[in-house]
Motif scaffolding. Sequence first.
Motif, PDB file in Angstrom:
ATOM      1  N   GLY A  93       2.973  20.468  -0.196  1.00 14.81           N
ATOM      2  CA  GLY A  93       1.813  21.169   0.340  1.00 14.81           C
ATOM      3  C   GLY A  93       0.629  20.278   0.633  1.00 14.81           C
ATOM      4  N   SER A  94       0.845  18.971   0.628  1.00 18.55           N
ATOM      5  CA  SER A  94      -0.257  18.032   0.804  1.00 18.55           C
ATOM      6  C   SER A  94       0.045  17.079   1.944  1.00 18.55           C
ATOM      7  CB  SER A  94      -0.470  17.235  -0.482  1.00 18.55           C
ATOM      8  OG  SER A  94      -1.287  16.119  -0.246  1.00 18.55           O
ATOM      9  N   TRP A  95      -0.963  16.722   2.707  1.00 21.23           N
ATOM     10  CA  TRP A  95      -0.811  15.693   3.735  1.00 21.23           C
ATOM     11  C   TRP A  95      -1.293  14.343   3.215  1.00 21.23           C
ATOM     12  CZ3 TRP A  95       1.912  16.388   8.009  1.00 21.23           C
ATOM     13  CH2 TRP A  95       2.124  17.694   8.447  1.00 21.23           C
ATOM     14  N   GLN A  96      -1.579  14.288   1.929  1.00 19.97           N
ATOM     15  CA  GLN A  96      -2.088  13.058   1.360  1.00 19.97           C
ATOM     16  C   GLN A  96      -0.959  12.248   0.751  1.00 19.97           C
ATOM     17  OE1 GLN A  96      -5.500  13.634  -1.298  1.00 19.97           O
ATOM     18  NE2 GLN A  96      -5.587  15.730  -0.561  1.00 19.97           N
ATOM     19  N   LEU A  97      -1.128  10.920   0.809  1.00 18.52           N
ATOM     20  CA  LEU A  97      -0.208  10.008   0.141  1.00 18.52           C
ATOM     21  C   LEU A  97      -0.846   9.498  -1.144  1.00 18.52           C
ATOM     22  CD1 LEU A  97       1.201   7.773   3.027  1.00 18.52           C
ATOM     23  CD2 LEU A  97       2.337   9.660   1.834  1.00 18.52           C
ATOM     24  N   ILE A  98      -0.042   9.419  -2.189  1.00 13.67           N
ATOM     25  CA  ILE A  98      -0.478   8.808  -3.439  1.00 13.67           C
ATOM     26  C   ILE A  98       0.218   7.461  -3.543  1.00 13.67           C
ATOM     27  CG2 ILE A  98      -0.604   9.060  -5.946  1.00 13.67           C
ATOM     28  CD1 ILE A  98      -0.268  12.110  -5.469  1.00 13.67           C
ATOM     29  N   PHE A  99      -0.588   6.401  -3.616  1.00 15.13           N
ATOM     30  CA  PHE A  99      -0.050   5.046  -3.570  1.00 15.13           C
ATOM     31  C   PHE A  99       0.200   4.487  -4.956  1.00 15.13           C
ATOM     32  CE2 PHE A  99      -0.204   3.458   0.790  1.00 15.13           C
ATOM     33  CZ  PHE A  99      -0.873   4.492   1.420  1.00 15.13           C
ATOM     34  N   GLY A 100       1.262   3.678  -5.059  1.00 17.34           N
ATOM     35  CA  GLY A 100       1.460   2.856  -6.233  1.00 17.34           C
ATOM     36  C   GLY A 100       0.551   1.637  -6.161  1.00 17.34           C
ATOM     37  N   SER A 101       0.575   0.854  -7.215  1.00 19.38           N
ATOM     38  CA  SER A 101      -0.330  -0.293  -7.291  1.00 19.38           C
ATOM     39  C   SER A 101       0.259  -1.550  -6.664  1.00 19.38           C
ATOM     40  CB  SER A 101      -0.719  -0.561  -8.741  1.00 19.38           C
ATOM     41  OG  SER A 101       0.439  -0.681  -9.526  1.00 19.38           O
ATOM     42  N   GLY A 102       1.504  -1.462  -6.197  1.00 23.16           N
ATOM     43  CA  GLY A 102       2.061  -2.565  -5.419  1.00 23.16           C
ATOM     44  C   GLY A 102       2.911  -3.532  -6.200  1.00 23.16           C
ATOM     45  N   THR A 103       3.833  -4.173  -5.491  1.00 27.99           N
ATOM     46  CA  THR A 103       4.631  -5.285  -6.012  1.00 27.99           C
ATOM     47  C   THR A 103       4.330  -6.506  -5.139  1.00 27.99           C
ATOM     48  OG1 THR A 103       6.455  -3.934  -6.836  1.00 27.99           O
ATOM     49  CG2 THR A 103       6.937  -6.235  -6.331  1.00 27.99           C
ATOM     50  N   GLN A 104       3.807  -7.551  -5.772  1.00 20.18           N
ATOM     51  CA  GLN A 104       3.486  -8.772  -5.032  1.00 20.18           C
ATOM     52  C   GLN A 104       4.723  -9.664  -5.004  1.00 20.18           C
ATOM     53  OE1 GLN A 104      -0.121 -10.610  -6.357  1.00 20.18           O
ATOM     54  NE2 GLN A 104      -0.105 -12.138  -4.735  1.00 20.18           N
ATOM     55  N   LEU A 105       5.277  -9.849  -3.812  1.00 26.72           N
ATOM     56  CA  LEU A 105       6.507 -10.621  -3.645  1.00 26.72           C
ATOM     57  C   LEU A 105       6.202 -11.983  -3.022  1.00 26.72           C
ATOM     58  CD1 LEU A 105       9.660 -10.679  -3.699  1.00 26.72           C
ATOM     59  CD2 LEU A 105       9.567  -9.858  -1.342  1.00 26.72           C
TER      60      LEU A 105
END
Lengths: 109, 109
Positions: A93-105
């Motif tokens: 029901g949301s158009w929003q994305l919830i982001f993770g904090s990332g993986t630095q490769l």
Amino acid sequence: GDKVKQSPSALSLQEGTNSALRCNFSIAATTVQWFLQNPRGSLINLFYLVPGTKENGRLKSAFDSKESYSTLHIRDAQLEDSGTYFCAAEAPGSWQLIFGSGTQLTVMP
Amino acid sequence: EAAVTQSPRNKVAVTGGKVTLSCNQTNNHNNMYWYRQDTGHGLRLIHYSYGAGSTEKGDIPDGYKASRPSQENFSLILELATPSQTSVYFCASAGREQYFGPGTRLTVL
């Protein structure tokens, strides 16, 4: 706690090897997107996933909504794969994305 | 390929001044978003819009206003800029996949 948890937070690879990145969700994610932020800072959309798998060249991604996780596999890593990989989940029901904090490769020659 | 542009790309502002960051998309996407990215916080949603004339608060809206005068344009307004708003700001548009602009580096002195 984090609604989207990415692991590992950082990873170093030799060129030509394979790797797997993972996201675990504590929300009922309906779709997942994976992004690469390259060393210049640009955010590039890699995959949009409903439950299932997708493949694009040396990249393959899977999303399991029942087990609440997604993976990104990189095969035959190249120097240009270096950067930070983000996963992001869309909640119902949301158009929003919830982001993770990332993986630095970092891919090393 | 999706096209999202941002202006300016770099901005230095003084504390208490007004700052307007602009975003334009040529994808005819209904949804547009403003994020900020800070070390240790990943991408955080400030405001978003479902279409011309609409703006909605994201997770960190305090100190920011947004304006969506048309399908193509979405602005982020800092009426009274503060040093804590020094960051990199990204605009995105979405149909399904989210596509990001190149970012604006804002420094508030």
